[in-house]
Design a protein around this motif. Structure first.
Motif, PDB file in Angstrom:
ATOM      1  N   SER A 171      11.254  -3.345 -11.376  1.00 12.45           N
ATOM      2  CA  SER A 171      10.612  -3.189 -10.078  1.00 12.45           C
ATOM      3  C   SER A 171      11.366  -3.948  -8.992  1.00 12.45           C
ATOM      4  CB  SER A 171       9.164  -3.691 -10.157  1.00 12.45           C
ATOM      5  OG  SER A 171       8.493  -3.510  -8.933  1.00 12.45           O
ATOM      6  N   ALA A 172      11.941  -5.095  -9.341  1.00 11.21           N
ATOM      7  CA  ALA A 172      12.731  -5.855  -8.370  1.00 11.21           C
ATOM      8  C   ALA A 172      14.015  -5.124  -8.013  1.00 11.21           C
ATOM      9  CB  ALA A 172      13.046  -7.237  -8.940  1.00 11.21           C
ATOM     10  N   TYR A 173      14.588  -4.430  -8.977  1.00 16.07           N
ATOM     11  CA  TYR A 173      15.774  -3.606  -8.698  1.00 16.07           C
ATOM     12  C   TYR A 173      15.415  -2.405  -7.822  1.00 16.07           C
ATOM     13  CZ  TYR A 173      19.155  -5.597 -12.076  1.00 16.07           C
ATOM     14  OH  TYR A 173      20.058  -6.397 -12.743  1.00 16.07           O
ATOM     15  N   SER A 174      14.233  -1.826  -8.073  1.00 15.80           N
ATOM     16  CA  SER A 174      13.919  -0.525  -7.491  1.00 15.80           C
ATOM     17  C   SER A 174      13.868  -0.541  -5.973  1.00 15.80           C
ATOM     18  CB  SER A 174      12.584  -0.013  -8.040  1.00 15.80           C
ATOM     19  OG  SER A 174      11.489  -0.706  -7.471  1.00 15.80           O
ATOM     20  N   ILE A 175      13.664  -1.697  -5.387  1.00 19.91           N
ATOM     21  CA  ILE A 175      13.546  -1.779  -3.935  1.00 19.91           C
ATOM     22  C   ILE A 175      14.907  -1.777  -3.245  1.00 19.91           C
ATOM     23  CG2 ILE A 175      13.611  -4.263  -3.425  1.00 19.91           C
ATOM     24  CD1 ILE A 175      10.787  -1.858  -2.484  1.00 19.91           C
ATOM     25  N   LEU A 176      15.976  -1.815  -4.017  1.00 13.42           N
ATOM     26  CA  LEU A 176      17.319  -1.865  -3.429  1.00 13.42           C
ATOM     27  C   LEU A 176      17.603  -0.687  -2.508  1.00 13.42           C
ATOM     28  CD1 LEU A 176      19.547  -3.050  -6.449  1.00 13.42           C
ATOM     29  CD2 LEU A 176      19.218  -4.270  -4.285  1.00 13.42           C
ATOM     30  N   ASN A 177      17.016   0.476  -2.793  1.00 13.74           N
ATOM     31  CA  ASN A 177      17.333   1.653  -1.975  1.00 13.74           C
ATOM     32  C   ASN A 177      16.481   1.756  -0.715  1.00 13.74           C
ATOM     33  OD1 ASN A 177      14.859   2.643  -2.848  1.00 13.74           O
ATOM     34  ND2 ASN A 177      15.661   4.588  -3.617  1.00 13.74           N
ATOM     35  N   GLY A 178      15.628   0.767  -0.458  1.00 10.87           N
ATOM     36  CA  GLY A 178      14.861   0.726   0.777  1.00 10.87           C
ATOM     37  C   GLY A 178      13.547   1.466   0.741  1.00 10.87           C
ATOM     38  N   GLN A 179      13.254   2.158  -0.357  1.00  9.25           N
ATOM     39  CA  GLN A 179      11.997   2.902  -0.479  1.00  9.25           C
ATOM     40  C   GLN A 179      10.982   2.021  -1.193  1.00  9.25           C
ATOM     41  OE1 GLN A 179      11.288   5.965   0.802  1.00  9.25           O
ATOM     42  NE2 GLN A 179       9.186   5.636   0.132  1.00  9.25           N
ATOM     43  N   LYS A 203      12.173  -2.424   7.859  1.00 12.33           N
ATOM     44  CA  LYS A 203      13.271  -3.096   7.158  1.00 12.33           C
ATOM     45  C   LYS A 203      12.822  -4.464   6.654  1.00 12.33           C
ATOM     46  CE  LYS A 203      17.726  -3.175   6.011  1.00 12.33           C
ATOM     47  NZ  LYS A 203      18.322  -2.215   5.062  1.00 12.33           N
ATOM     48  N   TRP A 204      12.115  -5.188   7.480  1.00 10.62           N
ATOM     49  CA  TRP A 204      11.560  -6.489   7.108  1.00 10.62           C
ATOM     50  C   TRP A 204      10.649  -6.341   5.882  1.00 10.62           C
ATOM     51  CZ3 TRP A 204      11.628 -11.463   9.603  1.00 10.62           C
ATOM     52  CH2 TRP A 204      10.626 -12.337   9.241  1.00 10.62           C
ATOM     53  N   MET A 205       9.755  -5.369   5.940  1.00  8.43           N
ATOM     54  CA  MET A 205       8.821  -5.145   4.837  1.00  8.43           C
ATOM     55  C   MET A 205       9.553  -4.820   3.540  1.00  8.43           C
ATOM     56  SD  MET A 205       5.970  -2.892   6.899  1.00  8.43           S
ATOM     57  CE  MET A 205       4.908  -2.545   5.505  1.00  8.43           C
ATOM     58  N   ALA A 206      10.568  -3.963   3.625  1.00  5.80           N
ATOM     59  CA  ALA A 206      11.307  -3.565   2.425  1.00  5.80           C
ATOM     60  C   ALA A 206      12.003  -4.767   1.797  1.00  5.80           C
ATOM     61  CB  ALA A 206      12.322  -2.484   2.768  1.00  5.80           C
ATOM     62  N   LEU A 207      12.648  -5.564   2.611  1.00  8.44           N
ATOM     63  CA  LEU A 207      13.415  -6.687   2.072  1.00  8.44           C
ATOM     64  C   LEU A 207      12.501  -7.777   1.523  1.00  8.44           C
ATOM     65  CD1 LEU A 207      16.221  -6.802   4.773  1.00  8.44           C
ATOM     66  CD2 LEU A 207      16.446  -6.061   2.391  1.00  8.44           C
TER      67      LEU A 207
END
Length: 554
Positions: free
Chosen positions: A52-60, A116-120
């Motif tokens: 799950s920590a990896y999955s956010i890399l694409n910004g979705q 962008k803030w939320m995604a990161l």
């Protein structure tokens, strides 16, 4: 301290509810119901939390299908607000939030600033939660525990690096955060230097543990951590540290791919040049193909083979930058390119221009492919667009591809080392390093006419054969090469900022470009303000105490 629902949306993590795959090679989709707290530390669930920590890399990070407002590629944050690209699309009202960014009328409520803030920070939260679960898991394989911890520290370093370069003054939260309230922190608790030190510490810790190679593509290696550490030094202008940090990368098994054009083919993902990348895949069972290049789904160039979203349009200034002299070196001329002008061959790999074949479609790119031609001109992106003939391109909504986004590639590291060498006065080494990049471009297959009988353009490129003796000229040559090599890869604006020349370059660009493109008529870059994005107002408003200091000028 009171946290409202808006803050919860900004920082809430979905670990324990569902996880999303981030790699077509090793992370299969896993969707499962709510997991009881007692089961969350089971090794298989810890691994899911790490995924799950990896999955956010694409910004979705949610179900809104709008990662184009938080793209991993930073096409809007790194290119559109630089001299390399226009927003594009169907006029200034189409994604007007990004138009406001490109004319430097950004404010703390701009959608992309918040997304962008939320995604990161979602990435940070997932990393921290996975760290806590990993530490609490008694049954986790002891031989694997340290490696997974190192991977998580690498990921956290990445998310914070992105936050630092975009927002500058940011809250820093580590794995001791146990509640949502723990994420409501001041963005001035740490100085800029202290924030950089914390980011460095994550990459240093990762470097000490990560293996030389990974069996599963998409997981970081020791060299990836070393390269990212070098990048943190580069962004601070720590030239000797940056130079030294690139040594291990230069001596590693990574190398330039032989052909510049083949570097950006999805079938060549994870090749010898790619040090770390966001892993994309399509048709893998993931709803809405969220594992694809979802943040770039608006970039398709139009024409008979693609949807006509038409965003991320190369600027006339960028097109002109590919012009070369009779010696095959950058002309550094902003006069509009003509058909007879000699050009760097990378131009027709990087962008679509009329009369030149587009990919392997056996068709010439035409100006009328470009959406809203009157506003944004005739050019379109090409380098990271996947051929419509490819099985890695999705012909139906959301029109994404499986081409990975390269966060760090070896060619970029060569340019980092060249830059550090030039800044340190090692001009001959800097020249040789830049020549490596130019030699690859010279040796690459050039775009051909449709019948394959000749080059499609007047391509010329040569090496710098005269020793560099002027340091300022050497630094400028490295910067120019960086622009040409990395064009439309999301890096340009951040490089201008760290070089300390964003004000000069962008306002000089706008002075001429607004005479070509009326949508830029009200654009103006303000030094001391527009180098960084504002802190989202939603974050400020969500904290009862006055913990957050807005960035200068907003």
């Amino acid at each position: 301290m009171k946290i409202n629902s808006r803050i919860i949306k900004i920082v809430l993590v979905f670990v324990g509810i569902s996880t999303i795959s981030c790699s077509d090679d090793y992370l299969d989709e896993v969707t499962y119901g709510e997991v009881s707290p007692s089961e969350m530390t089971n090794p298989e669930n810890v691994e899911r939390a790490i995924i799950s920590a990896y999955s956010i890399l694409n910004g979705q990070f949610d179900g809104a299908s709008n990662a184009y407002n938080s793209p991993a590629s930073n096409w809007s944050f790194g290119d559109v607000i630089s001299d390399d690209a226009y927003k594009g699309g169907g006029g200034t009202g189409d994604q007007n939030n990004i138009h406001q960014m490109e004319i430097f009328n950004t404010n703390p409520t701009t959608l992309d600033i918040e997304r962008k803030w939320m995604a990161l920070y979602e990435g940070v939260k997932r990393v921290n939660e996975a760290m806590r679960l990993l530490a609490a898991s008694e049954g986790f394989d002891q031989n694997l525990r340290a490696q997974r911890q190192a991977e998580l520290r690498f990921l956290r370093g990445h998310y914070y690096f992105e936050l630092k370069k975009i927002y500058n003054h940011i809250p820093y939260i580590d794995e001791t955060a146990a509640e949502v309230e723990d994420y409501a922190k001041s963005n001035t608790e740490y100085t800029s230097e202290e924030l950089w030190s914390k980011i460095e510490a994550d990459f240093e810790a990762a470097r000490e543990v990560l293996p030389e190679t990974q069996e599963e593509a998409g997981r970081p290696t020791r060299i990836a951590a070393q390269a990212y550490l070098a990048k943190t030094f580069l962004f601070q202008g720590e030239w000797q540290l940056a130079y030294d940090a690139t040594t291990a990368v230069m001596n590693s098994n990574y190398s330039l791919m032989g052909d510049f054009q083949e570097l950006f083919l999805p079938e060549n993902d994870n090749n010898q040049e790619v040090i770390f990348a966001v892993q994309h895949s399509i048709n893998d069972g993931q709803p809405s193909n969220y594992n694809g290049s979802i943040g770039d789904r608006l970039l398709a160039p139009g024409g008979p083979y693609y949807s006509q979203y038409g965003f991320h349009r190369p600027s006339q200034n960028l097109v002109n930058a590919f012009k070369v002299t009779s010696d095959g070196l950058p002309a550094n001329s902003n006069e509009n390119l003509t058909d007879s002008d000699p050009v760097d061959p990378r131009i027709d790999i990087t962008l679509g221009r009329p009369g030149i074949p587009y990919k392997d479609l056996n068709i010439l790119y035409e100006a009328n492919w470009a959406r809203d031609l009157a506003t944004y001109g005739e050019f379109s992106p090409k380098k990271r667009i996947v051929s419509a003939n490819s099985a890695y391109h999705l012909q139906v909504w959301p029109y994404v591809s499986a081409l990975n986004y390269y966060i760090i590639r070896f060619g970029e590291v060569i340019l980092w080392r060249a830059e550090a060498a030039a800044e340190l006065g090692q001009l001959e080494e800097a020249r040789q390093l830049v020549n490596q990049i130019r030699q690859r471009a010279k040796n690459s297959a050039y775009v051909q006419t449709l019948d394959g009988s000749q080059d499609a353009g007047n391509y010329q490129i040569e090496l710098y054969n005269t020793p560099w003796t002027n340091q300022n000229a050497a630094i400028e040559a490295v910067r120019t090469e960086s622009r040409l090599e990395l064009a439309l890869e999301g890096h340009r604006f951040f490089n201008l900022v760290r070089w300390g020349i964003a004000d000069e370059v962008i306002n000089d660009y706008l002075t001429i470009e607004r005479t070509r493109r009326t949508h830029l008529s009200n654009a103006n870059f303000t030094a001391g303000k527009n180098e960084y994005m504002p802190i989202p107002q939603a974050y400020i408003d969500g904290i009862e105490e006055d913990l957050v200091t807005q960035n200068n000028g907003y």
